[in-house]
Write an enzyme that holds these catalytic residues in place. Structure first.
Site, short mmCIF file in Angstrom:
data_model
loop_
_atom_site.label_atom_id
_atom_site.label_comp_id
_atom_site.label_asym_id
_atom_site.label_seq_id
_atom_site.Cartn_x
_atom_site.Cartn_y
_atom_site.Cartn_z
N ARG A 120 0.87 -1.18 0.00
CA ARG A 120 0.00 0.00 0.00
C ARG A 120 0.90 1.23 0.00
NH1 ARG A 120 -1.45 0.74 5.60
NH2 ARG A 120 -0.07 2.53 5.55
N HIS A 132 -2.68 4.74 5.00
CA HIS A 132 -3.77 3.78 5.17
C HIS A 132 -5.10 4.39 4.74
CE1 HIS A 132 -6.56 0.99 6.88
NE2 HIS A 132 -7.08 1.97 7.58
N TYR A 161 5.27 5.38 11.23
CA TYR A 161 5.57 3.96 11.41
C TYR A 161 6.34 3.28 10.28
CZ TYR A 161 1.20 3.70 8.75
OH TYR A 161 0.21 3.87 7.81
C1 TPP Z 1 -13.04 -5.03 13.12
C2 TPP Z 1 -12.28 -3.79 12.84
N1 TPP Z 1 -11.32 -3.41 13.70
C3 TPP Z 1 -10.62 -2.27 13.47
C4 TPP Z 1 -10.88 -1.52 12.38
C5 TPP Z 1 -10.08 -0.23 12.13
N2 TPP Z 1 -9.25 -0.47 10.95
C6 TPP Z 1 -9.65 -0.06 9.74
S1 TPP Z 1 -8.64 -0.60 8.54
C7 TPP Z 1 -7.62 -1.36 9.64
C8 TPP Z 1 -6.43 -2.11 9.14
C9 TPP Z 1 -6.80 -3.09 8.09
O1 TPP Z 1 -5.69 -3.78 7.63
P1 TPP Z 1 -5.81 -4.93 6.58
O2 TPP Z 1 -6.84 -5.91 7.00
O3 TPP Z 1 -4.44 -5.46 6.35
O4 TPP Z 1 -6.36 -4.23 5.26
P2 TPP Z 1 -5.76 -3.04 4.39
O5 TPP Z 1 -6.51 -1.80 4.77
O6 TPP Z 1 -4.30 -2.92 4.67
O7 TPP Z 1 -6.04 -3.43 2.99
C10 TPP Z 1 -8.08 -1.17 10.94
C11 TPP Z 1 -7.41 -1.68 12.15
C12 TPP Z 1 -11.91 -1.94 11.51
N3 TPP Z 1 -12.26 -1.23 10.43
N4 TPP Z 1 -12.58 -3.08 11.76
#
Ligand code: TPP
Lengths: 413, 321
Positions: A299, A303, A312
């Site tokens: 990515r 985020h 980070y």
């Molecule tokens: C159940 C849940 N916990 C926390 C969050 C807050 N949050 C949003 S995106 C994220 C990280 C997601 O990482 P990943 O699953 O690797 O997907 P990416 O966005 O990197 O594609 C977090 C912790 C959320 N949306 N849903």
């Protein structure tokens, strides 16, 4: 499921379904493992099953420096090869415009997927319109199946209306991470019962693989042998959490094995490898074997627009991945194959920009909604108590127009 | 020290971690990035990676893990990034955390805090805006706390960390940075289970908490009557005494909350007024609440939660009888 129950007179539609079911059933597990398990040998030392014993290869067709073996390249027609390029560029343009708009306060939070174009486009290009698709960050995949840029802009502006068109295209965006994997398994269950020749696919990130729902979805899919394709984009971060700390597993692909599900690990910066892997996986899935794909990507942007990655991760790492650009790698392939002459890069960009401008104009004309929209669709029919709450609120808005001083305080969709 | 709510959370965590080695802070993105709202900023530098931990994306493991740590004698303060992501872990609150003392006949307890930002109004995505305190208040053995001021935030969070039972600490994120006030430095507590009278009055009692306090106070300004405004602070178990005494004095009551009306905490407050102050009432108790609908996405979310004119309309209706 018992195929015998289908052995009576059926209308022709269902006969096709019956064929599909029988085809799929024929592929389902024929022998149960022996109980109790027979040890292979007796005595000796205690042996560990360890991830270091599991060989997890990574599928790659075009190397970062652009070399490839001609025989291994999927047999696509020239137009499809060019399509993959156009979709990746369109995705990148859309990302850039959305981040700009967010900075100008014309959008809510936005989750960019810049850098993941090959992973998303290569996989989505294998899907059929009737396949189901559940996703989070991989929204580009929805463009490929016909969702408009207007609806995508409206969604990130927080207008529910856009989600109807998502649903019309069998797609949904999940915000609660990992919450959609059980949905993918469930829709695949329906596909299986109906004997449909389609699959259900879930896109998710490395972070999602730490959630309980993900594991329960995988297990059920494996146990019932459902036609679901789990597509994990390991983009190295879950907000600030690097993959190395998300799990002690060295790959995500290996996690699937615990559920009896076959997995593929693929270079997510190589659009042809992703296409090849997922097209192959989709065939397995159609036959009733769930498949798990880990696509290794990055990515590049924050985020979301409210995140600051400098807290980070370091610039060196980002620069290394900027170098590993999936669009450039694919361009070198197209050039080598003499397909590049059929592409006018500037025109592809200009076309995407124009499409965005037009979409934005339409989005900006989206009519002001009323409080009724908040109550519509909670239930099929508005229950009396909700009718009362709605009527009460409308009366209040009439009676106290100063309410709008508080309601109108932000830019609207 | 002048602080806003998010700084008060940070200060309480710093102070308690310095005072008690058993206090651990963990959750998604809390350590290295200091939390998405910066509530845990600089804790990692101050207390190290054994006590300030970035966890995988695992709400069940965060809350269940906190429960286990607490049973073992630690004092975990776990963060759930947004209240909409607590539901997967609701199981751990209901099945374990809230019942450890009960199940073990007092041999073990779960002295733990689960902090989370809640409420609408910050232009976030789906699942980022709910106020489901009514659901959590329904769990026996769990404390549900929602501060509305920086000083209370520090004092209540400190008490929550020291409390021997599990506390769900709901932070009104719309107010995180909306104002500053004087917050006592160092050791400072505000008692749990006690409501506070924010403004005294004799004509009508208005009960609210968390993010609903500023609109409620605004609604009672320049009223042709004296409103007594109660900030509940601890939602469960509830300080019904303060509520009942006030209503016995004023004879009129209005409850304000952001969460859905049905099954909401407001229903309980009305019931407790009926139980103990019915004969003092001169008007039906009014409720100003969110709707029995999901919180709309951001373009319509302003419609969802109560605003001053709406609260004022209810107060005036109660006064007009
Ligand atoms: C159940 C849940 N916990 C926390 C969050 C807050 N949050 C949003 S995106 C994220 C990280 C997601 O990482 P990943 O699953 O690797 O997907 P990416 O966005 O990197 O594609 C977090 C912790 C959320 N949306 N849903």
């Amino acid at each position: 499921m018992c195929t015998d129950s289908l052995d009576f007179d059926l209308p022709s539609v269902l006969l096709v379904a019956k064929d599909n079911v029988q085809r799929r059933m024929a592929n389902k597990r024929s022998t149960d493992p022996p109980i109790p398990p027979e040890p292979a040998e007796y005595g000796g030392e205690v042996k560990y099953l360890s991830q270091s014993n599991v060989d997890v290869p990574t599928h790659q067709l075009v190397t970062p420096d652009g070399t490839y073996e001609k025989d291994a390249i999927p047999a696509l027609d020239p137009e499809s090869f060019r399509d993959l390029y156009r979709w990746m560029v369109t995705s990148r343009v859309f990302n850039r415009r959305m981040v700009q708009m967010q900075r100008r306060g014309e959008l809510g939070t936005f989750g960019s997927n810049r850098g993941q174009e090959a992973s998303i486009v290569g996989s989505a290009y294998t899907l059929q319109p009737d396949d189901w698709m559940f996703l989070g960050r991989a929204w580009t995949a929805m463009f490929i199946r016909g969702v408009s840029m207007t609806d995508m802009i409206l969604f990130w502006r927080g207008l529910e209306a856009a989600q109807r068109s998502f649903a019309e295209h069998n797609s949904q965006i999940a915000i609660s991470i990992g919450s959609h994997l059980p949905l993918a398994t469930g829709t695949a269950w329906g596909i299986d019962i109906e004997g449909e020749d389609t699959v259900s696919m879930a896109y998710f990130g490395d972070g999602a693989t730490s959630t309980g729902g993900t594991h329960e979805a995988l297990n059920l899919a494996g146990a019932l042998e459902l036609p679901v394709l789990f597509f994990c984009q390991n983009n190295q971060y879950a907000i600030s959490m690097p993959f190395s700390k998300q799990t002690k597993a060295t790959t995500i692909a290996q996690k699937a094995l615990a559920y009896g599900i076959d997995a593929i690990r693929v270079d997510g910066q190589d659009v042809l490898a992703v296409y090849d892997a997922v097209a192959n996986a989709r065939e397995h899935v159609r036959r009733g074997e769930p498949v798990f794909v880990e696509s290794v990507t990055y990515r590049l942007d924050a985020h979301t627009t409210s995140d600051d990655p400098t807290r980070y991760r370091d610039e060196e790492e980002e620069a290394a991945w900027e170098e590993n650009d999936p669009i450039e790698r694919y361009q070198s392939f197209l050039e080598a194959e003499d397909l590049w002459s059929g592409i006018d890069h500037d025109a592809v960009v200009a076309e995407a920009e124009d499409e965005f401008d037009a979409a934005l104009r339409t989005a900006n004309e989206f009519e002001e909604r009323s409080i009724d929209d908040v109550f519509r669709y909670v239930y099929e029919k508005l229950p009396p108590e909700l009718q009362r709450q709605l009527a009460e609120y409308k009366a209040l808005l009439e009676e106290r127009p100063e309410m709008y001083d508080y309601i109108e305080q932000r830019p609207k969709g | 020290m002048q602080a806003n709510i998010v700084e008060a959370v940070n200060d309480a965590l710093h102070t308690e971690m310095a005072a008690d080695e058993r206090v651990l802070v963990f959750g998604e993105d809390v350590a290295k990035s200091g939390g998405v709202f910066r509530a845990t900023d600089e804790l990692l530098d101050a207390f190290g990676s054994d006590r300030v931990v970035d966890t995988p994306l695992s709400e069940i493991a965060i809350v269940g893990g906190a429960t286990g740590l607490a049973m073992y004698g630690y004092r975990p303060v776990a963060e759930i990034q947004f209240s909409g992501f607590l539901p997967p872990a609701f199981d751990q609150l209901v099945t374990n955390a809230s019942r450890i003392r009960w199940r073990t006949r007092g041999e073990l307890s779960a002295s733990m805090v689960v902090r989370m930002p809640y409420g609408a109004g910050v232009r976030a995505l789906e699942h980022h805006s709910e106020s489901l305190e009514g659901s959590y208040a329904h769990v026996p053995g769990l404390r549900v706390v929602a501060p509305s001021t920086p000083a209370d935030t520090k004092g209540l969070l400190t008490s929550a960390i020291r409390d021997p039972d599990p506390v769900l600490f709901m932070e009104p994120k719309r107010l995180y940075r909306s104002f500053r006030e004087d917050v006592p430095e160092g050791d400072y507590t505000v008692p749990l289970d006690e409501a506070v009278v924010r403004t005294e009055g004799s004509d009508v009692t208005v009960i609210a908490w968390g993010a609903m306090m500023p609109p409620t106070l605004e609604a009672t300004e320049n009223l042709d009557a004296d409103a007594e405004v109660i900030d509940l602070r601890t939602i469960s178990p509830m300080d019904t005494e303060t509520v009942v005494e006030s209503v016995q004095k004023t004879g009129r009551a209005v409850v304000v909350h952001e969460g859905p009306r049905s099954g909401g905490v407001g229903s309980d407050i009305v019931a407790c007024i009926n139980d103990e102050a019915l004969m003092y009432l001169e008007a039906p108790v009014e409720r100003v609440t969110g709707f029995d609908t999901p919180v709309p996405l951001l373009s319509m979310e302003d419609y969802y939660f109560p605003h001053p004119p709406q609260i004022r309309a209810s107060i005036e209706r109660a006064l007009s009888v």
